[in-house]
Design an enzyme around this catalytic site. Sequence first.
Site, PDB file in Angstrom:
ATOM      1  CG  LEU A  33      20.602  -6.101  -2.825  1.00 13.14           C
ATOM      2  CD1 LEU A  33      22.095  -6.625  -3.047  1.00 13.14           C
ATOM      3  CD2 LEU A  33      20.387  -5.129  -4.243  1.00 13.14           C
ATOM      4  CG  PHE A  73      12.500   5.613  -3.582  1.00  6.88           C
ATOM      5  CD1 PHE A  73      11.798   5.927  -4.502  1.00  6.88           C
ATOM      6  CD2 PHE A  73      13.752   6.329  -3.294  1.00  6.88           C
ATOM      7  CE1 PHE A  73      11.902   7.164  -5.121  1.00  6.88           C
ATOM      8  CE2 PHE A  73      14.142   7.582  -3.854  1.00  6.88           C
ATOM      9  CZ  PHE A  73      12.994   7.859  -4.890  1.00  6.88           C
ATOM     10  CG  ASN A  92       9.428  -4.107   4.619  1.00  8.21           C
ATOM     11  OD1 ASN A  92      10.560  -4.249   4.835  1.00  8.21           O
ATOM     12  ND2 ASN A  92       9.055  -3.201   3.471  1.00  8.21           N
ATOM     13  CE1 TYR A 141       2.610   0.248  -0.819  1.00  2.93           C
ATOM     14  CE2 TYR A 141       0.990   0.778  -2.197  1.00  2.93           C
ATOM     15  CZ  TYR A 141       2.043   0.880  -1.905  1.00  2.93           C
ATOM     16  OH  TYR A 141       2.795   1.800  -2.491  1.00  2.93           O
ATOM     17  CG  PHE A 169      -2.210   8.780  -8.810  1.00  2.23           C
ATOM     18  CD1 PHE A 169      -1.786   9.642  -7.918  1.00  2.23           C
ATOM     19  CD2 PHE A 169      -3.536   8.668  -9.008  1.00  2.23           C
ATOM     20  CE1 PHE A 169      -2.628  10.167  -6.981  1.00  2.23           C
ATOM     21  CE2 PHE A 169      -4.673   9.278  -8.068  1.00  2.23           C
ATOM     22  CZ  PHE A 169      -4.099  10.238  -7.097  1.00  2.23           C
ATOM     23  CB  ILE A 205      -9.015  -7.736 -18.487  1.00  2.00           C
ATOM     24  CG1 ILE A 205      -8.124  -7.638 -19.643  1.00  2.00           C
ATOM     25  CG2 ILE A 205     -10.075  -6.727 -17.756  1.00  2.00           C
ATOM     26  CD1 ILE A 205      -8.946  -7.170 -20.644  1.00  2.00           C
ATOM     27  NE  ARG A 280      -4.553  -6.433  -8.392  1.00  5.23           N
ATOM     28  CZ  ARG A 280      -3.562  -5.858  -9.066  1.00  5.23           C
ATOM     29  NH1 ARG A 280      -2.391  -6.517  -9.440  1.00  5.23           N
ATOM     30  NH2 ARG A 280      -3.433  -4.684  -9.195  1.00  5.23           N
ATOM     31  CG  ASP A 283      -6.996  -3.907  -8.117  1.00  5.78           C
ATOM     32  OD1 ASP A 283      -6.162  -3.673  -7.452  1.00  5.78           O
ATOM     33  OD2 ASP A 283      -7.112  -4.674  -9.102  1.00  5.78           O
TER      34      ASP A 283
HETATM   35  N1  UFG Z   1      -4.256  -5.343 -14.006  1.00  4.56           N
HETATM   36  C1  UFG Z   1      -4.995  -6.442 -14.639  1.00  4.56           C
HETATM   37  N2  UFG Z   1      -4.237  -7.447 -14.989  1.00  4.56           N
HETATM   38  C2  UFG Z   1      -3.115  -7.760 -14.440  1.00  4.56           C
HETATM   39  C3  UFG Z   1      -2.297  -6.731 -13.704  1.00  4.56           C
HETATM   40  C4  UFG Z   1      -3.055  -5.522 -13.289  1.00  4.56           C
HETATM   41  O1  UFG Z   1      -6.014  -6.470 -15.223  1.00  4.56           O
HETATM   42  O2  UFG Z   1      -2.362  -8.795 -14.833  1.00  4.56           O
HETATM   43  C5  UFG Z   1      -4.958  -4.148 -13.584  1.00  4.56           C
HETATM   44  C6  UFG Z   1      -5.328  -3.955 -12.186  1.00  4.56           C
HETATM   45  O3  UFG Z   1      -6.247  -4.608 -11.738  1.00  4.56           O
HETATM   46  C7  UFG Z   1      -5.349  -2.564 -11.955  1.00  4.56           C
HETATM   47  C8  UFG Z   1      -4.566  -1.941 -13.096  1.00  4.56           C
HETATM   48  O4  UFG Z   1      -4.382  -3.082 -14.053  1.00  4.56           O
HETATM   49  O5  UFG Z   1      -6.722  -1.954 -12.309  1.00  4.56           O
HETATM   50  C9  UFG Z   1      -3.138  -1.524 -12.526  1.00  4.56           C
HETATM   51  O6  UFG Z   1      -2.596  -2.623 -12.001  1.00  4.56           O
HETATM   52  P1  UFG Z   1      -1.074  -2.698 -11.337  1.00  4.56           P
HETATM   53  O7  UFG Z   1      -0.860  -4.071 -10.750  1.00  4.56           O
HETATM   54  O8  UFG Z   1      -0.170  -2.522 -12.337  1.00  4.56           O
HETATM   55  O9  UFG Z   1      -0.985  -1.350 -10.383  1.00  4.56           O
HETATM   56  P2  UFG Z   1      -1.847  -0.930  -8.999  1.00  4.56           P
HETATM   57  O10 UFG Z   1      -2.791   0.037  -9.438  1.00  4.56           O
HETATM   58  O11 UFG Z   1      -2.549  -2.229  -8.462  1.00  4.56           O
HETATM   59  O12 UFG Z   1      -0.871  -0.475  -8.027  1.00  4.56           O
HETATM   60  C10 UFG Z   1       0.043   0.450  -8.565  1.00  4.56           C
HETATM   61  C11 UFG Z   1       1.316   0.451  -7.573  1.00  4.56           C
HETATM   62  C12 UFG Z   1       0.790   0.474  -6.132  1.00  4.56           C
HETATM   63  C13 UFG Z   1       0.103   1.918  -5.933  1.00  4.56           C
HETATM   64  C14 UFG Z   1      -1.159   2.002  -7.070  1.00  4.56           C
HETATM   65  C15 UFG Z   1      -1.549   3.443  -7.033  1.00  4.56           C
HETATM   66  O13 UFG Z   1       1.812  -0.902  -7.633  1.00  4.56           O
HETATM   67  O14 UFG Z   1       1.879   0.546  -5.101  1.00  4.56           O
HETATM   68  O15 UFG Z   1      -0.594   1.850  -8.336  1.00  4.56           O
HETATM   69  O16 UFG Z   1      -2.390   3.958  -8.053  1.00  4.56           O
HETATM   70  F1  UFG Z   1      -0.389   2.141  -4.844  1.00  4.56           F
END
Ligand code: UFG
Length: 326
Positions: A33, A73, A92, A141, A169, A205, A280, A283
Site C-alpha cells: 500500500l 506486479f 525494491n 528502472y 509498453f 511536453i 526527461r 526517456d
Molecule cells: N510525457 C510528457 N509530459 C508529461 C509526462 C510524460 O511529455 O508530463 C512524455 C514522456 O516524456 C514520454 C511519454 O510522455 O515520452 C510517456 O510518458 P509516461 O510517463 O506516461 O510513460 P513512460 O514512457 O515514461 O513510461 C511508461 C511506464 C514505464 C515503462 C514505459 C515503457 O511508466 O514503467 O512506459 O514504455 F517502462
Amino acid sequence: MAILVTGGAGYIGSVAVEHLCKQGERVVILDSLVYGHRQAVDSSIPFYEGDIGDKTIIEKIVGEHEIEACMHFSAFTSVGDSVKNPNIYYENNVVKTLKLLDVLVGGNVKRFVFSSTAAVFGEPQRIPIDETHPQNPNSPYGWSKLMVEQILHSYDTAYNLKFVALRYFNACGASDSHGEDHDPETHLIPLILFAAQGKRDSIAIFGDDYPTPDGTAIRDYIHIADLSQAHLLALKHLRNGGASEFVNLGNGGGYSVREVIAAAKKITGKEIETIIAPRRAGDPSRLVADAKKAREVLGWNPQFPEIEKIIESAWKWHSLNPNGYE
Ligand code: UFG
C-alpha cells in the site's frame, strides 16, 4: 489452489485481479500500500498488507494458501525517478524480488508471471521492437527489470521455475471499476486528463526536438484490459506446460505526445494548454512493440488498440472518480 498477486492493489494488478476473479480464479493479494490503494481491492479477496521483501509474510501466505502461481506486479515504475534514486529501484525491484522468488521456489511454487517493461530495451536500434532486439536500458528502472529477467532465466535452469516475463509498453486506460491513481502522478495520459479537469493549468511536453515526425516522443499505448488478458493467457500457457518466455506487449502503432494530447482534446471536448519543457532524463525517443510473439505463443488478441478508446475509458474513470480512490 490460488494465485498470489503482488501489487494487486496497484493500477495494473487491480485490473488483473478483477479479471482473474471474473474467471473464477482464487486470488490472494500481497501489497504494501505504498502506492496501491486498499479501496481498489474487493473486501472478499484475501489481502495481506506487507512487503515483497519480507520473507516471513510470504512464508505465511504460502503456508495459509495453496499457491499455484504468482503474478508479480509490485515494483517502483517511474523511469525519471529511477535516474535520480537508483538505490531504491535496485533494492525494491531486484533485491526484494529475489527474496520473494526464494520463498516461492522453497514452497514449490513453480509458475511466475512477471511484469517486465519496454524499458529493458533502451534507445531502439530498430522499430518495431521484437524480443530479439538488443537490451541496453537507459534507466536504472529498465536495468532493474532486466536483472529480474536474467534471474528468472537462471531460476528456470536451476530450479525449474517456469515464467512468462511480459514486457509492457505504455500501460494506460481504465476498466469500469479500476483506474490510474498514482501519487505523485507522472504518466502522460492521467496528467493530460487532470489538465482537462482543471486540476492543473497545463501539460508539459518533455522535449519537442526528438527525431520523430512532430518532434515529440512516440510510445506504444496499451489498454490495461488488454494487458490483463495477456496475464491470464500467460497463466494458461504455464498451466499447459508451456516453456518460459519473454513476450513484448504493445499494439505495434505508437502515438507521439502531441497526438495523445490532440486525441484527449477531442474526447474530453476541453482546451488543454501545453508548454514545451526539456527532455526527461532516461526517456528514449520512440518505443513501439512487435507483439507477433504474444499473438502466436499466447493467443493474445488486444481489443482496444486505438488511443481514442483508451483515453475514453480513462476519461470516464477520472470523471467518475475525480479524487482517484479517495
Ligand atoms: N510525457 C510528457 N509530459 C508529461 C509526462 C510524460 O511529455 O508530463 C512524455 C514522456 O516524456 C514520454 C511519454 O510522455 O515520452 C510517456 O510518458 P509516461 O510517463 O506516461 O510513460 P513512460 O514512457 O515514461 O513510461 C511508461 C511506464 C514505464 C515503462 C514505459 C515503457 O511508466 O514503467 O512506459 O514504455 F517502462
